[in-house]
Design a protein around this motif. Structure first.
Motif, mmCIF file in Angstrom:
data_model
loop_
_atom_site.group_PDB
_atom_site.id
_atom_site.type_symbol
_atom_site.label_atom_id
_atom_site.label_comp_id
_atom_site.label_asym_id
_atom_site.label_seq_id
_atom_site.Cartn_x
_atom_site.Cartn_y
_atom_site.Cartn_z
ATOM 1 N N ASP A 93 38.440 13.186 27.306
ATOM 2 C CA ASP A 93 38.023 13.024 28.696
ATOM 3 C C ASP A 93 36.509 12.863 28.734
ATOM 4 N N ILE A 94 36.044 11.855 29.465
ATOM 5 C CA ILE A 94 34.616 11.579 29.581
ATOM 6 C C ILE A 94 34.262 11.616 31.064
ATOM 7 N N ALA A 95 33.434 12.570 31.450
ATOM 8 C CA ALA A 95 33.177 12.831 32.864
ATOM 9 C C ALA A 95 32.052 11.948 33.410
ATOM 10 N N ALA A 96 32.374 11.172 34.444
ATOM 11 C CA ALA A 96 31.353 10.408 35.158
ATOM 12 C C ALA A 96 30.723 11.241 36.269
ATOM 13 N N ASP A 97 31.379 12.346 36.618
ATOM 14 C CA ASP A 97 30.862 13.326 37.572
ATOM 15 C C ASP A 97 31.151 14.704 37.008
ATOM 16 N N ASP A 98 30.462 15.724 37.502
ATOM 17 C CA ASP A 98 30.833 17.086 37.140
ATOM 18 C C ASP A 98 32.291 17.325 37.526
ATOM 19 N N VAL A 99 33.073 17.882 36.604
ATOM 20 C CA VAL A 99 34.476 18.207 36.895
ATOM 21 C C VAL A 99 34.825 19.556 36.287
ATOM 22 N N VAL A 100 35.878 20.158 36.810
ATOM 23 C CA VAL A 100 36.415 21.394 36.251
ATOM 24 C C VAL A 100 37.777 21.075 35.638
ATOM 25 N N LEU A 101 37.966 21.485 34.391
ATOM 26 C CA LEU A 101 39.234 21.287 33.695
ATOM 27 C C LEU A 101 40.003 22.599 33.683
ATOM 28 N N LEU A 102 41.247 22.554 34.149
ATOM 29 C CA LEU A 102 42.136 23.714 34.113
ATOM 30 C C LEU A 102 43.060 23.566 32.911
ATOM 31 N N VAL A 103 43.028 24.533 32.015
ATOM 32 C CA VAL A 103 43.747 24.408 30.747
ATOM 33 C C VAL A 103 44.470 25.705 30.410
ATOM 34 N N ALA A 104 45.431 25.584 29.502
ATOM 35 C CA ALA A 104 46.131 26.738 28.936
ATOM 36 C C ALA A 104 46.663 26.311 27.573
ATOM 37 N N ARG A 105 47.416 27.192 26.920
ATOM 38 C CA ARG A 105 47.911 26.910 25.580
ATOM 39 C C ARG A 105 49.401 26.580 25.600
ATOM 40 N N GLN A 106 49.767 25.546 24.871
ATOM 41 C CA GLN A 106 51.188 25.206 24.758
ATOM 42 C C GLN A 106 51.975 26.376 24.166
ATOM 43 N N GLN A 107 51.337 27.156 23.309
ATOM 44 C CA GLN A 107 52.011 28.291 22.667
ATOM 45 C C GLN A 107 52.477 29.339 23.672
ATOM 46 N N ASP A 108 51.900 29.309 24.870
ATOM 47 C CA ASP A 108 52.271 30.293 25.886
ATOM 48 C C ASP A 108 53.427 29.837 26.773
ATOM 49 N N ILE A 109 53.968 28.661 26.513
ATOM 50 C CA ILE A 109 55.213 28.254 27.169
ATOM 51 C C ILE A 109 56.371 28.914 26.428
ATOM 52 N N ILE A 110 57.065 29.820 27.096
ATOM 53 C CA ILE A 110 58.188 30.545 26.496
ATOM 54 C C ILE A 110 59.450 30.215 27.286
ATOM 55 N N ASN A 111 60.431 29.662 26.589
ATOM 56 C CA ASN A 111 61.693 29.275 27.233
ATOM 57 C C ASN A 111 61.437 28.368 28.443
ATOM 58 N N GLY A 112 60.490 27.461 28.281
ATOM 59 C CA GLY A 112 60.214 26.483 29.329
ATOM 60 C C GLY A 112 59.399 26.997 30.491
ATOM 61 N N GLN A 113 58.840 28.225 30.366
ATOM 62 C CA GLN A 113 58.110 28.852 31.469
ATOM 63 C C GLN A 113 56.723 29.310 31.007
ATOM 64 N N ILE A 114 55.751 29.185 31.887
ATOM 65 C CA ILE A 114 54.415 29.716 31.642
ATOM 66 C C ILE A 114 53.855 30.230 32.957
ATOM 67 N N ASP A 115 53.289 31.425 32.951
ATOM 68 C CA ASP A 115 52.704 31.970 34.171
ATOM 69 C C ASP A 115 51.324 31.358 34.394
ATOM 70 N N SER A 116 51.026 31.063 35.621
ATOM 71 C CA SER A 116 49.754 30.407 35.939
ATOM 72 C C SER A 116 48.551 31.279 35.627
ATOM 73 N N SER A 117 48.761 32.584 35.431
ATOM 74 C CA SER A 117 47.650 33.467 35.080
ATOM 75 C C SER A 117 47.073 33.168 33.701
ATOM 76 N N ASN A 118 47.773 32.361 32.911
ATOM 77 C CA ASN A 118 47.263 31.941 31.600
ATOM 78 C C ASN A 118 46.202 30.845 31.717
ATOM 79 N N THR A 119 45.993 30.329 32.909
ATOM 80 C CA THR A 119 45.066 29.219 33.118
ATOM 81 C C THR A 119 43.613 29.667 32.991
ATOM 82 N N GLU A 120 42.807 28.842 32.329
ATOM 83 C CA GLU A 120 41.359 29.037 32.290
ATOM 84 C C GLU A 120 40.677 27.787 32.836
#
Length: 212
Positions: A93-120
């Motif tokens: 990703d190459i930012a032409a403006d300041d942006v915020v990226l919301l990310v988490a880890r694929q490893q935290d998907i358990i049985n197809g579910q991930i809680d949004s509290s894992n987001t950074e």
């Protein structure tokens, strides 16, 4: 949640800042040839005029080790998580403006579910390029300033995000396949969920509006 920086050591879990390239002409071309909606987000996977820039060949040969790639963009105005996606490879990703990226880890998907509290959340300043690793969950960027939009170049292996291949479901992960080289989990309160995407984000649909 606090908004960190892609230059912080905490970002190393998810990716790294890409250095050594001159993206100035590419970003100028993006700004001159794409809109920035004030009430939505648009994504275009591949754009000829962007792929005509000299840095396109450099990204293919150096950053992707000779793989065929595509250069498109994600523009608009957004403050919500909505979904997580991942690919079988890194995204640049190459930012032409300041942006915020919301990310988490694929490893935290358990049985197809991930809680949004894992987001950074990480601020990616204008002119900065980052590699998001294949195991980094991500989706559309977010605005870094209240009421302001963004333009972001998106680099991926060629064909990514095109039509979903016709597959026979062999395992639970196959149920997440949403497009070519794109696995997706959605929050229940999204248009993607209404369109049939796998509902896999539990908890609140993260909104950073109060952090801006």
């Amino acid at each position: 949640m606090k908004i960190q920086s892609v230059f912080d050591k905490e970002f190393a879990t998810y990716g790294k800042v890409v250095e050594g390239y001159d993206f100035s002409s590419l970003l100028s071309t993006l700004e001159a040839n794409s809109e920035k909606p004030s009430d939505s987000v648009i994504y275009v996977p591949s754009v000829d005029i962007l792929e005509s820039e000299p840095v396109f060949a450099e990204l293919s040969s150096n950053c992707y080790g000779g793989m065929p790639i595509q250069v498109g963009y994600c523009n608009g105005t957004n403050t919500k998580l909505n979904c997580f996606e991942y690919h079988r490879d890194s995204e640049v990703d190459i930012a032409a403006d300041d942006v915020v990226l919301l990310v988490a880890r694929q490893q935290d998907i358990i049985n197809g579910q991930i809680d949004s509290s894992n987001t950074e959340a990480f601020l990616c300043p204008k002119g900065t390029a980052v590699e998001l690793y294949a195991t980094t969950l991500h989706y559309a960027p977010c605005s870094a300033k209240k009421g302001e939009g963004f333009r972001v170049i998106i680099v991926l292996p060629k064909g990514t995000n095109e039509a979903k291949p016709d597959i026979t479901i062999k395992n639970d992960e196959d149920k997440l396949l949403w497009a070519l080289n794109k696995w997706l989990v959605a929050h229940k309160d999204t248009s993607e969920a209404k369109d049939g995407a796998h509902v896999g984000i539990t908890g609140d649909n993260v909104d950073i509006i109060d952090l801006l």
